[in-house]
Design an enzyme around this catalytic site. Structure first.
Site, PDB file in Angstrom:
ATOM      1  N   ASP A  67      33.998  36.856  39.284  1.00  0.00           N
ATOM      2  CA  ASP A  67      34.033  36.850  37.817  1.00  0.00           C
ATOM      3  C   ASP A  67      35.279  36.147  37.282  1.00  0.00           C
ATOM      4  OD1 ASP A  67      32.154  38.896  38.687  1.00  0.00           O
ATOM      5  OD2 ASP A  67      31.976  39.412  36.568  1.00  0.00           O
ATOM      6  N   TYR A  68      36.364  36.146  38.058  1.00  0.00           N
ATOM      7  CA  TYR A  68      37.600  35.513  37.584  1.00  0.00           C
ATOM      8  C   TYR A  68      37.621  34.012  37.872  1.00  0.00           C
ATOM      9  CZ  TYR A  68      38.600  40.364  37.042  1.00  0.00           C
ATOM     10  OH  TYR A  68      38.496  41.672  36.667  1.00  0.00           O
ATOM     11  N   GLU A  72      45.672  35.039  45.156  1.00  0.00           N
ATOM     12  CA  GLU A  72      46.283  36.327  44.830  1.00  0.00           C
ATOM     13  C   GLU A  72      46.071  37.273  46.010  1.00  0.00           C
ATOM     14  OE1 GLU A  72      44.050  36.941  41.241  1.00  0.00           O
ATOM     15  OE2 GLU A  72      44.817  35.041  40.500  1.00  0.00           O
ATOM     16  N   GLN A 104      40.224  35.581  43.670  1.00  0.00           N
ATOM     17  CA  GLN A 104      40.047  36.934  44.208  1.00  0.00           C
ATOM     18  C   GLN A 104      38.630  37.489  44.033  1.00  0.00           C
ATOM     19  OE1 GLN A 104      42.869  40.210  42.932  1.00  0.00           O
ATOM     20  NE2 GLN A 104      43.547  39.742  45.005  1.00  0.00           N
ATOM     21  N   GLU A 145      44.471  31.585  37.964  1.00  0.00           N
ATOM     22  CA  GLU A 145      43.336  30.966  38.661  1.00  0.00           C
ATOM     23  C   GLU A 145      43.240  29.454  38.435  1.00  0.00           C
ATOM     24  OE1 GLU A 145      43.244  33.809  37.078  1.00  0.00           O
ATOM     25  OE2 GLU A 145      42.703  35.242  38.636  1.00  0.00           O
ATOM     26  N   HIS A 203      33.209  42.747  36.846  1.00  0.00           N
ATOM     27  CA  HIS A 203      33.145  42.708  38.306  1.00  0.00           C
ATOM     28  C   HIS A 203      31.685  42.639  38.710  1.00  0.00           C
ATOM     29  CE1 HIS A 203      37.057  44.504  37.368  1.00  0.00           C
ATOM     30  NE2 HIS A 203      37.464  43.911  38.465  1.00  0.00           N
TER      31      HIS A 203
END
Ligand SMILES: Cc1ncc(C[n+]2csc(CCOP(=O)(O)OP(=O)(O)O)c2C)c(N)n1
Ligand SMILES: [Mg+2]
Length: 797
Positions: A545-546, A489, A542, A520, A587
């Protein structure tokens, strides 16, 4: 064409159809016998492809060398039709034979029905993938094959542009198709829809077939799919005047000519136009129910069961052959007879192969045990253990181990029983089992020297914002390795959210430096599939956490691929992300324990600055193991010297670094915490505490040289500072130090972990201060440990 030629071609045509019928029946007979093997206890579990044979025969005709499959547990007939699986291989897999010569798909590590071909030779080197049929190794989680399929298909598109030394082993001008299969019910998974959308966007040569038997175990289509019809609801994806999209075909599972036409056409469209295709194969059946655990009579109506009998694809295929005058009933009967014989013989041969190791081990251990039985006073007490081992009919390796270990416990304390031979046998046989069940978690390629490193050089270097180090290093890497590419991303046009890829897209093009949708799991899938076809993808997530969106596929697929194929396949994907000491619930940059414990099989690298990070990328591209690199999000604007040997210097993997030498206490941390820790160390020095600060740098593998224990020998005190929750990465590190390095022997105070609160970190600076270990926490915790040791020198605060 002369009459004679016509006659010959008709004979060939007839022969081919007879062969197809034979293959379908052979596959069915294997399924039927396989089920019996499980029900009689010779095999543990079985899942088979009965009721789905004919479509797979048609598919195999369209599948070309160099193509890739990413499918699921129903595809045995396809593998048989290609010649990649015979009846012996079918049963060695069912029995879980561990020798890859006999069970090349998974060496017995996966349950049956998980298909694979071998992309690597015995030494771990790529074979020529363009000259063989390729099946990426299956995984059990439903729809888990989809993200990888996207990457496998995308590779063809990349190879239309990208060439490098040796690339001819991976692709012929991008002419290969990636073929996927999925069950109707599994299309309910998010991974399916995410992949379908992404492949439509990317316009890659992918053909996805849905094997529709209207059930997912016992749950019918009405609970699975809107309108109970996957091709119907995907119609919006069809290409039309509004834009690029898919071709969608629907075909019945028993209609041989239509199946052949459909798969041929689908292959052409995907191969020649690079348009993705979906084939919805309706009317499949499950004559044996879902698997060997349970029967479908429990949940299917009488009418449905009858319908399945009447629409059995092999039955209908035979009827069609007779109607068309292609075969007589007698010919079909003969083909069935031949197929049954082959299945029976395969089963028998596989059982003999399976029994080789357990029988050999029993034959080795029994005489040793019998020798011990005659000795001392206690020897006689192992008589029952011996008898039990002798009596086992379908002997397993564990039977001999259990007997040997039991015997050692029985004769303990009796010096007159000589246990040397048994202990030697156990040691040697344990090592053998270690290879059989635990090899290839990481690449075993001898050229993978993790610790060697080239230092960065700095003659005439100047200080820059650290993102420049990363960016200029990537520039060198893209130049040096044409097989590298990055996607994620915002990675393309703007060169990632922190501009570590600034300008790279305009320099290296949209194929190699690409923006991706917000998806993701399929970014990870691209990374896996591309790497399996010889490219060196850097899949960018990115924010750390993701990564959780991709963690399932990383854990189930990427981290296991080398292990689950016993070194037959690899995906040296580099996953790039940024985290550490961020602020906020989503985050946080910190869920490290979750990550490290679910991706064993990958390296997990936590560089504290951008030079270290760049050195890791440089190193990883010399290796062939997948890895996760977590850059420090708050590090891009720090100043670092720009090395002069960009693209060359490397950071060793599995080595810690001492950032500050000290004598009172060893403080271990990593990532952005290093900077807070350095400040804490400075303040502790003022309080009279001398801290040895160590940066872990690499969590997997961690400190392979055991340097932390060297420090403990000096300080006798250990504190681990971690931004993760208690029991996360700090517990992982502590276990390594105490158990693997024997660190407990040198401690004269209880070791301490300083970690975050159990809740997710609250937002903003104050949220961070009260959620994660602060400088004050670090100073006070360490000071308190010193106070406990020497209250006079370090009076309580
Ligand atoms: C993520 C996940 N959830 C559940 C399962 C258990 N499971 C295995 S197969 C299956 C049904 C799949 O049905 P379908 O996709 O229609 O394939 P079929 O077996 O009918 O060919 C389920 C629920 C699984 N393997 N993975
Ligand atoms: Mg189904």
């Amino acid at each position: 064409m002369t009459d004679k030629q016509k006659e010959i071609s008709y004979l060939d045509f007839k022969k081919e159809i007879h062969q197809d019928y034979y293959t379908a029946v052979l596959s069915r007979e294997c399924s039927l016998m396989g089920r019996r093997e499980v029900l009689t206890g010779k095999a543990k579990f079985g899942i088979f492809g009965a009721g789905k044979e004919l479509a797979q025969i048609a598919w195999a005709k369209a599948f070309q060398k160099g193509d890739f499959r990413s499918g699921y547990y129903r595809d045995q007939t396809f593998m048989m039709a290609l010649g990649e699986l015979d009846s012996v291989g079918f049963f060695t897999s069912l029995y879980a034979v561990t020798d890859v010569e006999h069970e090349p798909m998974a060496g017995g590590r996966q349950m049956n029905g998980h298909f694979a071909t071998r992309s690597l030779d015995k030494d771990g080197n790529w074979v020529d993938l363009t000259n063989q049929y390729n099946s990426s190794s299956d995984i059990s989680p439903t729809a888990g094959q989809m993200p990888r399929l996207l990457g496998l298909a995308q590779a063809s598109k990349v190879f239309k542009e990208v060439k490098f030394e040796g690339s001819e082993k991976f692709s012929k001008e991008g002419n290969e198709v990636a073929w996927g299969t999925i069950g109707n019910a599994s299309t309910s998974e998010g991974l399916f829809f995410e992949t379908i959308n992404a492949a439509g966007v990317l316009q890659v040569p992918m053909v996805i077939s849905v094997w529709d038997d209207e059930y997912g175990i016992s749950v019918g289509a009405e609970y699975q799919t809107t309108k109970e019809d996957i091709s119907e609801i995907l119609k919006g994806f069809q290409r039309d005047e509004k834009g690029k999209g898919y071709d969608i075909f629907v075909v019945e599972a028993w209609d041989y000519p239509a199946l052949i036409n459909t798969f041929t056409k689908a292959g052409q469209v995907a191969r020649e136009e690079h348009v993705p295709v979906m084939i919805h194969v309706k009317g499949m059946t499950q004559p044996q129910g879902h698997s060997t655990s349970g029967s479908h009579e429990r949940y299917k109506s009488k009418e449905r069961l009858q319908w399945e009998k009447d629409h059995d694809c092999i039955l209908k295929f035979g009827q069609w052959m007779i109607e068309q005058g292609i075969a007589t009933q007698e010919e079909l009967d003969q083909l069935v007879k031949d197929a049954k014989k082959s299945a029976r013989e395969g089963k028998k041969a596989a059982w003999t192969i399976y029994q080789e190791v357990p029988k050999r081990l029993r034959n080795e251990v029994l005489p040793i045990l019998k020798g011990m039985q005659q000795q001392g006073e206690k020897g006689i007490f192992i008589t029952n253990t011996i008898k039990e081992l002798e009596a086992v009919e379908d002997v397993e390796v564990a039977h001999s181990f259990k007997a040997a270990r039991k015997a050692l416990r029985i004769v303990r304390g009796d010096d007159r029983v000589d246990t040397t031979a048994l202990k030697n046998w156990l040691a040697a046989s344990t090592a053998e089992q270690e290879r059989r069940y635990s090899s290839h978690l990481y690449s075993e390629n001898p050229s993978n020297d993790l610790l060697s490193a080239t230092p960065a050089t700095y003659e005439g270097a100047s200080e820059v914002d650290a993102r420049i180090v990363i960016r200029d290093n990537f520039d060198k890497l893209f130049e040096k390795y044409p097989q590298t590419m990055v996607f994620g991303e915002d990675s393309g046009k703007i060169g990632d959210v922190n501009q570590g890829l600034e300008g790279m897209q305009s320099k290296y093009g949209e194929t190699r430096v690409a923006d991706a949708g917000i998806r993701e799991a399929t970014i990870m899938g691209q990374g896996i599939g591309l790497a399996m076809r010889g490219l060196r993808p850097i899949a960018e997530i990115q924010y750390l956490d993701y990564l959780l969106y991709a963690l399932q596929i990383m854990s189930d697929d990427l981290a296991t691929v080398h292990y689950r194929t016993v070194g037959g396949q690899k995906a040296p994907t580099i996953v790039r992300t940024r985290g550490h000491r961020l602020e906020g619930i989503w985050h946080s940059g910190s869920p490290m324990g979750t990550i490290i414990n679910s991706i064993k099989g990958m390296y997990v690298l936590v560089p504290r600055n951008m030079t270290k990070a760049a050195g890791f990328y440089n190193k990883l591209l010399q290796l062939d193991n997948p890895a996760l690199v977590i850059e420090c999000l708050n590090g891009y604007r720090r100043k670092e010297l720009l090395p002069t040997n960009l693209g060359e210097f490397t950071t060793p993997i599995g080595e810690v670094e001492v950032l500050n030498e000290g004598t009172d206490i060893t403080m271990l941390t990593y990532g952005s915490n290093c900077f807070i820790a350095e400040a804490a160390v400075a303040e502790l020095a003022e309080l009279g505490v001398s801290v040895e600060l160590i940066d872990a740098q690499s969590l997997i593998p961690f400190d392979t040289k055991h340097d932390v224990v060297v420090s403990l020998k000096k300080t006798n005190t250990l504190v681990i500072v971690d931004e993760d929750v208690r029991g996360g990465a700090s517990a992982f590190l502590l276990q390594h130090i105490l158990e693997d390095q024997g660190g407990y022997q040198y401690l004269d105070a209880a070791p301490k972990t300083v970690s975050s609160k159990d809740h997710r970190p609250a937002f903003a600076s104050d949220g961070d201060y009260f959620s994660k270990p602060s400088l004050d926490d670090m100073v006070e915790e360490i000071y308190a440990m010193m106070n406990e040791k020497d209250p006079i020198k370090f009076p309580a605060l």
